[in-house]
Design a protein around this motif. Structure first.
Motif, PDB file in Angstrom:
ATOM      1  N   LYS A  19       0.861  -1.183   0.000  1.00 21.64           N
ATOM      2  CA  LYS A  19       0.000   0.000   0.000  1.00 21.64           C
ATOM      3  C   LYS A  19       0.899   1.234   0.000  1.00 21.64           C
ATOM      4  O   LYS A  19       1.690   1.438   0.923  1.00 21.64           O
ATOM      5  CB  LYS A  19      -0.911  -0.027   1.227  1.00 21.64           C
ATOM      6  CG  LYS A  19      -1.973   1.041   1.207  1.00 21.64           C
ATOM      7  CD  LYS A  19      -2.991   0.815   2.309  1.00 21.64           C
ATOM      8  CE  LYS A  19      -2.483   1.400   3.591  1.00 21.64           C
ATOM      9  NZ  LYS A  19      -3.488   1.433   4.663  1.00 21.64           N
ATOM     10  N   ILE A  20       0.788   2.054  -1.053  1.00 18.85           N
ATOM     11  CA  ILE A  20       1.629   3.238  -1.225  1.00 18.85           C
ATOM     12  C   ILE A  20       0.755   4.487  -1.119  1.00 18.85           C
ATOM     13  O   ILE A  20      -0.267   4.616  -1.788  1.00 18.85           O
ATOM     14  CB  ILE A  20       2.334   3.215  -2.602  1.00 18.85           C
ATOM     15  CG1 ILE A  20       3.164   1.941  -2.776  1.00 18.85           C
ATOM     16  CG2 ILE A  20       3.181   4.477  -2.804  1.00 18.85           C
ATOM     17  CD1 ILE A  20       4.318   1.789  -1.812  1.00 18.85           C
ATOM     18  N   VAL A  34       6.351  14.062 -11.193  1.00 18.72           N
ATOM     19  CA  VAL A  34       6.323  13.115 -10.077  1.00 18.72           C
ATOM     20  C   VAL A  34       7.384  13.508  -9.058  1.00 18.72           C
ATOM     21  O   VAL A  34       8.561  13.653  -9.396  1.00 18.72           O
ATOM     22  CB  VAL A  34       6.562  11.671 -10.569  1.00 18.72           C
ATOM     23  CG1 VAL A  34       6.574  10.701  -9.403  1.00 18.72           C
ATOM     24  CG2 VAL A  34       5.505  11.273 -11.589  1.00 18.72           C
ATOM     25  N   LEU A  35       6.948  13.673  -7.801  1.00 17.77           N
ATOM     26  CA  LEU A  35       7.845  13.998  -6.691  1.00 17.77           C
ATOM     27  C   LEU A  35       7.940  12.777  -5.784  1.00 17.77           C
ATOM     28  O   LEU A  35       6.996  12.444  -5.079  1.00 17.77           O
ATOM     29  CB  LEU A  35       7.300  15.195  -5.902  1.00 17.77           C
ATOM     30  CG  LEU A  35       7.044  16.474  -6.697  1.00 17.77           C
ATOM     31  CD1 LEU A  35       6.311  17.490  -5.837  1.00 17.77           C
ATOM     32  CD2 LEU A  35       8.339  17.029  -7.225  1.00 17.77           C
ATOM     33  N   ARG A  36       9.062  12.099  -5.825  1.00 18.26           N
ATOM     34  CA  ARG A  36       9.290  10.944  -4.958  1.00 18.26           C
ATOM     35  C   ARG A  36       9.823  11.469  -3.644  1.00 18.26           C
ATOM     36  O   ARG A  36      10.734  12.298  -3.617  1.00 18.26           O
ATOM     37  CB  ARG A  36      10.318  10.010  -5.610  1.00 18.26           C
ATOM     38  CG  ARG A  36      10.616   8.775  -4.788  1.00 18.26           C
ATOM     39  CD  ARG A  36      11.795   8.011  -5.358  1.00 18.26           C
ATOM     40  NE  ARG A  36      13.043   8.748  -5.262  1.00 18.26           N
ATOM     41  CZ  ARG A  36      13.837   8.752  -4.201  1.00 18.26           C
ATOM     42  NH1 ARG A  36      13.509   8.092  -3.123  1.00 18.26           N
ATOM     43  NH2 ARG A  36      14.960   9.428  -4.211  1.00 18.26           N
ATOM     44  N   SER A  37       9.262  10.979  -2.540  1.00 22.42           N
ATOM     45  CA  SER A  37       9.721  11.487  -1.246  1.00 22.42           C
ATOM     46  C   SER A  37      11.215  11.237  -1.084  1.00 22.42           C
ATOM     47  O   SER A  37      11.717  10.187  -1.462  1.00 22.42           O
ATOM     48  CB  SER A  37       8.940  10.835  -0.095  1.00 22.42           C
ATOM     49  OG  SER A  37       9.156   9.442  -0.065  1.00 22.42           O
ATOM     50  N   PRO A  38      11.939  12.215  -0.571  1.00 24.30           N
ATOM     51  CA  PRO A  38      13.378  12.038  -0.379  1.00 24.30           C
ATOM     52  C   PRO A  38      13.663  11.022   0.720  1.00 24.30           C
ATOM     53  O   PRO A  38      12.923  10.935   1.692  1.00 24.30           O
ATOM     54  CB  PRO A  38      13.867  13.438   0.010  1.00 24.30           C
ATOM     55  CG  PRO A  38      12.668  14.152   0.504  1.00 24.30           C
ATOM     56  CD  PRO A  38      11.473  13.528  -0.135  1.00 24.30           C
ATOM     57  N   SER A  42       9.050  11.682   4.128  1.00 20.79           N
ATOM     58  CA  SER A  42       7.756  11.393   3.516  1.00 20.79           C
ATOM     59  C   SER A  42       7.424  12.512   2.532  1.00 20.79           C
ATOM     60  O   SER A  42       8.175  13.473   2.392  1.00 20.79           O
ATOM     61  CB  SER A  42       6.666  11.289   4.581  1.00 20.79           C
ATOM     62  OG  SER A  42       6.300  12.574   5.048  1.00 20.79           O
ATOM     63  N   LEU A  43       6.280  12.407   1.891  1.00 20.07           N
ATOM     64  CA  LEU A  43       5.891  13.442   0.937  1.00 20.07           C
ATOM     65  C   LEU A  43       5.659  14.789   1.610  1.00 20.07           C
ATOM     66  O   LEU A  43       5.580  15.809   0.949  1.00 20.07           O
ATOM     67  CB  LEU A  43       4.677  13.021   0.114  1.00 20.07           C
ATOM     68  CG  LEU A  43       3.397  12.647   0.837  1.00 20.07           C
ATOM     69  CD1 LEU A  43       2.565  13.852   1.176  1.00 20.07           C
ATOM     70  CD2 LEU A  43       2.613  11.714  -0.052  1.00 20.07           C
ATOM     71  N   TYR A  44       5.612  14.830   2.941  1.00 20.88           N
ATOM     72  CA  TYR A  44       5.499  16.109   3.648  1.00 20.88           C
ATOM     73  C   TYR A  44       6.739  16.974   3.438  1.00 20.88           C
ATOM     74  O   TYR A  44       6.711  18.170   3.715  1.00 20.88           O
ATOM     75  CB  TYR A  44       5.240  15.903   5.138  1.00 20.88           C
ATOM     76  CG  TYR A  44       3.804  15.500   5.405  1.00 20.88           C
ATOM     77  CD1 TYR A  44       2.777  16.423   5.248  1.00 20.88           C
ATOM     78  CD2 TYR A  44       3.485  14.216   5.794  1.00 20.88           C
ATOM     79  CE1 TYR A  44       1.467  16.067   5.466  1.00 20.88           C
ATOM     80  CE2 TYR A  44       2.174  13.845   6.017  1.00 20.88           C
ATOM     81  CZ  TYR A  44       1.168  14.778   5.857  1.00 20.88           C
ATOM     82  OH  TYR A  44      -0.132  14.420   6.059  1.00 20.88           O
ATOM     83  N   ALA A  45       7.812  16.415   2.922  1.00 20.01           N
ATOM     84  CA  ALA A  45       8.995  17.213   2.593  1.00 20.01           C
ATOM     85  C   ALA A  45       8.652  18.267   1.542  1.00 20.01           C
ATOM     86  O   ALA A  45       9.336  19.277   1.424  1.00 20.01           O
ATOM     87  CB  ALA A  45      10.121  16.313   2.093  1.00 20.01           C
ATOM     88  N   TYR A  46       7.573  18.051   0.794  1.00 18.11           N
ATOM     89  CA  TYR A  46       7.169  18.977  -0.256  1.00 18.11           C
ATOM     90  C   TYR A  46       6.071  19.941   0.160  1.00 18.11           C
ATOM     91  O   TYR A  46       5.573  20.699  -0.660  1.00 18.11           O
ATOM     92  CB  TYR A  46       6.703  18.186  -1.488  1.00 18.11           C
ATOM     93  CG  TYR A  46       7.808  17.355  -2.078  1.00 18.11           C
ATOM     94  CD1 TYR A  46       8.886  17.950  -2.705  1.00 18.11           C
ATOM     95  CD2 TYR A  46       7.782  15.967  -1.979  1.00 18.11           C
ATOM     96  CE1 TYR A  46       9.912  17.190  -3.228  1.00 18.11           C
ATOM     97  CE2 TYR A  46       8.797  15.200  -2.504  1.00 18.11           C
ATOM     98  CZ  TYR A  46       9.861  15.815  -3.133  1.00 18.11           C
ATOM     99  OH  TYR A  46      10.877  15.063  -3.652  1.00 18.11           O
ATOM    100  N   ASP A  65       5.037   8.577  -1.132  1.00 19.76           N
ATOM    101  CA  ASP A  65       5.988   8.063  -0.138  1.00 19.76           C
ATOM    102  C   ASP A  65       6.619   6.793  -0.687  1.00 19.76           C
ATOM    103  O   ASP A  65       5.903   5.890  -1.129  1.00 19.76           O
ATOM    104  CB  ASP A  65       5.266   7.705   1.169  1.00 19.76           C
ATOM    105  CG  ASP A  65       4.833   8.918   1.965  1.00 19.76           C
ATOM    106  OD1 ASP A  65       5.462   9.973   1.827  1.00 19.76           O
ATOM    107  OD2 ASP A  65       3.859   8.790   2.732  1.00 19.76           O
ATOM    108  N   ILE A  66       7.941   6.715  -0.631  1.00 19.14           N
ATOM    109  CA  ILE A  66       8.595   5.480  -1.051  1.00 19.14           C
ATOM    110  C   ILE A  66       8.286   4.392  -0.021  1.00 19.14           C
ATOM    111  O   ILE A  66       7.951   4.693   1.129  1.00 19.14           O
ATOM    112  CB  ILE A  66      10.119   5.676  -1.251  1.00 19.14           C
ATOM    113  CG1 ILE A  66      10.802   6.155   0.019  1.00 19.14           C
ATOM    114  CG2 ILE A  66      10.389   6.610  -2.408  1.00 19.14           C
ATOM    115  CD1 ILE A  66      12.315   6.273  -0.094  1.00 19.14           C
TER     116      ILE A  66
END
Length: 81
Positions: A19-20, A34-38, A42-46, A65-66
């Motif tokens: 589950k992604i 596409v912004l892959r989380s660093p 998590s994707l909150y970095a963006y 989120d990866i």
């Protein structure tokens, strides 16, 4: 100041049995950005640039989120930098 990513708009998709978590702005007709989380965040970095990217882009914007980070599920074989 830009608005942070809203948790209300998060979605989940199953990829290879995991589950992604992802978010998309659902606008634009071009090639998606596409912004892959660093790693290891998590994707909150963006959250500070999400509204800016969304307003500037004519293409759909997708962040995820990866596996193993944020709210995405993990698998031991994938947990390596």
């Amino acid at each position: 100041m830009t608005k942070p990513i809203s948790i209300d708009h998060m979605e989940f998709i199953e990829v290879d049995g995991l589950k992604i978590r992802f978010q998309r702005n659902r606008v634009g007709a071009g090639i998606p950005i596409v912004l892959r989380s660093p790693w290891p965040e998590s994707l909150y970095a963006y959250q500070r640039i999400w509204q800016i990217f969304g307003a500037e882009a004519s293409a759909p914007l997708i962040a995820f989120d990866i596996p193993g980070f944020g709210q995405s599920e993990d698998r031991l074989q994938l947990m390596s930098p």
